[in-house]
Design an enzyme around this catalytic site. Structure first.
Site, PDB file in Angstrom:
ATOM      1  N   THR B 101       1.246  41.138  80.492  1.00 54.18           N
ATOM      2  CA  THR B 101       0.436  41.771  79.688  1.00 54.18           C
ATOM      3  C   THR B 101      -0.902  42.390  80.565  1.00 54.18           C
ATOM      4  OG1 THR B 101       1.094  40.782  77.656  1.00 54.18           O
ATOM      5  CG2 THR B 101      -1.099  41.853  77.838  1.00 54.18           C
ATOM      6  N   LYS B 183       1.749  47.457  73.593  1.00 58.43           N
ATOM      7  CA  LYS B 183       1.469  45.866  73.718  1.00 58.43           C
ATOM      8  C   LYS B 183      -0.198  45.630  73.260  1.00 58.43           C
ATOM      9  CE  LYS B 183       1.517  41.465  74.110  1.00 58.43           C
ATOM     10  NZ  LYS B 183       1.894  40.409  75.303  1.00 58.43           N
ATOM     11  N   LYS B 251      -8.029  36.815  77.229  1.00 63.70           N
ATOM     12  CA  LYS B 251      -7.544  37.776  78.462  1.00 63.70           C
ATOM     13  C   LYS B 251      -6.994  38.867  77.678  1.00 63.70           C
ATOM     14  CE  LYS B 251      -3.595  36.950  80.468  1.00 63.70           C
ATOM     15  NZ  LYS B 251      -2.854  38.302  80.080  1.00 63.70           N
TER      16      LYS B 251
END
Lengths: 451, 451
Positions: B101, B183, B251
């Protein structure tokens, strides 16, 4: 009033109340004080005051009563609810100055209660103060006073004039509760700027700056605010002396946000601050000086593993701290003025009060007049796209500089509750993408109609 | 591919990567793994994998490389920058699935770097995953894949199909980086809903509710979200086992907010969540399960002195918790869809992905379609005032119920970072005062033009 000074009762001899009451004593008034804390009464007697053991005893036969308790609950108790409440003995036509910081909602309910109790003869005056303990004791406070009638104003003015600085007694139009609204709007600036001082200095700590250098750089810049000036020195002295506790600003902040919800107004900046105050209270910091909230920001340094900021020179880092604060103060100023407009205050008076009090900031000074002009013309929510700010500084520029600070804080894993909120507020204002939008146009977010 | 399974290299054997790589081994692939952590390589060998001591050694002669490292910095190192990076030995025409990601910005820069290094022959595929460790090991992940060319898609699809559930391989239009954007939008829901679980349960604790009862009430209501369902049980077991660390969602949250700043989009909800994640990291909670952030909310109970809530019955209190979450999930859904629109994603595909993955919530299910329809018709920023939501639930009603929760939390001095933000966002949307505004109309805040 110069020759014949009337006897005055004074309920609530905390730090501010004690200063105000002893100032009246020095001016020659016979002041009968009441407080729940016995040692305070002894101190007051030693300072030349008279004392009473209940509110009813204090106010009996006095034409003037000053109430300076800490909360609406306390005011309700000492004035109305307790068996020996003031209402039981207040003489006909007495003037009651409610100087506590309370919601407009409460002041108005108090007036309704007096009427329901067939005591509409009492001249209730809504007169919160600002200025701190030293000015309380000097009789040079800022006072914002709302009145139900001209008779109440005429009766109260002499005593208010004793307590306030000659240039800082604000008679606020709008009836009873208007004084509280004025104080509330001022506290929007206080709530945001007190926390922003901790946020900026915490960011400076994450950046590895010397805090004294960061303090000096901000003070010399357009990021200056009265709160920053007064809070940051205590960050260098272990948050001592305790000048104003976290509990105090938390209480005022909650007045703002609850009144905003009542008015359907979105306090984006103040609500963000409020949650941090609650978090600080939750850590047990409530009794500590509010400058100590830098701990919530600075404690994380080194806890996130290695971090990689990109600002290298001291000058670059100081600029990030300054630009963070400029963005936050701009948005705080816009929120304060938009809220003032929403509750029907005179914006010129709001500006004059705030700029000369603890809510003052350079950003309010520079960009407030543009915003006020737009509200006056009915164009605060639109029309900005074709203007460029008086100061020649565009909103996009302020936003871009704030973005650099927010980006760097993110790299350092440093929370910026107000900085991120201000950045997003500016983005909402810039949603039209209009180039050349004036800095003051950020007020569109609160004033705009989105249809 | 059924008969002749090509050799595959796999870089990054963390929790997710290990599951994915061993799944490929079980499917009959010869998988050569690389990880910086030696013991992991031993485990991988014990599970039937081959091992390599550098990325270059792992990828040499393999037509497929899966990269599942944790950060863009690690991807940059293993693929390009280190002396033994994959780029030094990747065969001509190799397919590189970047499953980490990472920001769209980074994926696109990686494609540019490959071109600049004269390695445009490499088929870089942008294919972040979702679904957790169990689904990684089962080959039933959700995968969102962006491609530079049809040839890259054709080459990569068979391997992606091995890793993804048959119904959950999303081919995302928009070129390289589009998978990462998909995402990212999903993670808007994840970031807000993970924190909202802690916020709601912390509020329940302040209310004096039994946490198990609060959990059950939310699950049975329209406040349900996948994250709430999966996070809250661990709040009752001392945050064990650690299923997903605070560092992980922090994150992903920072990817959202930094890409939003790049796009000029105001992530009001996600930015509020991000600051709380940073505060949690600052307390040293980074390695702990993200459900443990309830501590930031619940720890303050009893620290503010006496507090006076007005909700009395258990039913009234449970309703406040439910209404808090409904408001937050509605605003999270609106922010996710508006951001998806801003970065050019197909909203129907976004909806299908999110509703069937960890981003799912009842509020998205109920009100997302209205919002998507409005974006499709170009009326998301306006026109809502004359509509009533499909579900018959108005925005004002949701706002009023959320207000009751925010009011009570304020009385209890309990922070509601997301709840207050959602309330203010709803107020901005209601700024026109239009009665009968549909719930989905909250999306106006992000989509509206204020001129």
């Amino acid at each position: 009033m110069a020759d014949q000074k009337p006897p005055v009762s004074f309920i609530g001899l905390g730090a501010m109340g004690f200063g105000m009451a002893t100032h009246l004593v020095k001016q020659g008034y016979a002041v009968t004080g009441f407080d729940v804390w016995g040692p305070t009464l002894e101190r007051f007697a030693a300072a030349g005051g008279l004392t009473a053991s209940t509110p009813a005893e204090a106010v009996a036969d006095k034409a003037y009563c000053v109430c300076m308790v800490a909360t609406p609950q306390q005011a309700q108790s000492v004035l109305i609810d307790s068996p020996s409440a003031a209402i039981t003995t207040l003489p006909h036509g007495a003037v009651v100055l409610l100087c506590s910081t309370v919601p407009c909602d409460y002041v108005q309910s108090l007036a309704r209660q007096l009427a329901a109790l067939d005591r509409a003869d009492i001249h209730l005056v809504d007169s919160p103060v600002s200025g701190g303990v030293a000015r309380a004791a000097d009789g040079t406070l800022s006072i914002m006073a709302g009145f139900a009638s001209d008779a109440a104003l005429a009766a109260a003015r002499p005593l208010l004039s004793e307590l306030a600085d000659a240039n800082k007694l604000y008679i606020v139009a709008g009836g009873i509760g208007a004084g509280s609204n004025m104080k509330m709007v001022h506290q929007v600036l206080a709530a945001c700027q007190i926390l922003s001082a901790s946020e900026a200095m915490g960011f400076a700590a994450h950046l590895g700056l010397d805090l004294g250098a960061a303090m000096d750089a901000v003070r010399a810049s357009d990021a200056w605010s009265w709160m920053f000036e007064h809070r940051t020195p205590r960050m260098l002295t272990a948050f001592k002396p305790v000048a104003s506790a976290v509990f105090i600003i938390m209480k005022d902040t909650s007045i703002i946000t609850s009144e905003a919800r009542r008015a359907g107004f979105a306090t984006l900046m103040t609500s963000a601050a409020e949650q941090v105050y609650f978090a600080g209270i939750g850590r047990g910091f409530g009794p500590d000086d509010d400058s100590s909230l830098i701990r919530l920001y600075a404690e994380g340094k080194g806890k996130a593993g290695p971090v990689y900021g990109v600002a290298e020179s001291e000058g670059d880092k100081l600029a990030l701290v300054v630009d963070l604060l400029k963005g936050v103060q701009l948005c705080s100023a816009a929120e304060a003025l938009a809220f003032a407009s929403a509750v029907g205050l005179d914006l010129d008076q709001v500006f004059d009060l705030c700029i000369n009090a603890a809510g003052g900031s350079t950003m309010l000074q520079k960009f407030g007049p543009d915003m006020i002009k737009a509200f006056g013309e009915g164009t605060a929510g639109r029309g900005w796209a074709v203007q460029q700010g008086e100061g020649g500084v565009g909103l996009e520029e302020i936003g871009e500089k704030l973005k650099a600070a927010v980006d760097e804080a993110q790299r350092l894993k440093a929370p910026l509750f107000l900085g991120n909120q201000a950045y997003n507020v500016i983005r909402l204002a810039l949603q039209t993408g209009a180039a050349g939008l004036a800095a003051g146009a950020v007020v569109k977010v609160w004033a705009g109609k989105s249809d």
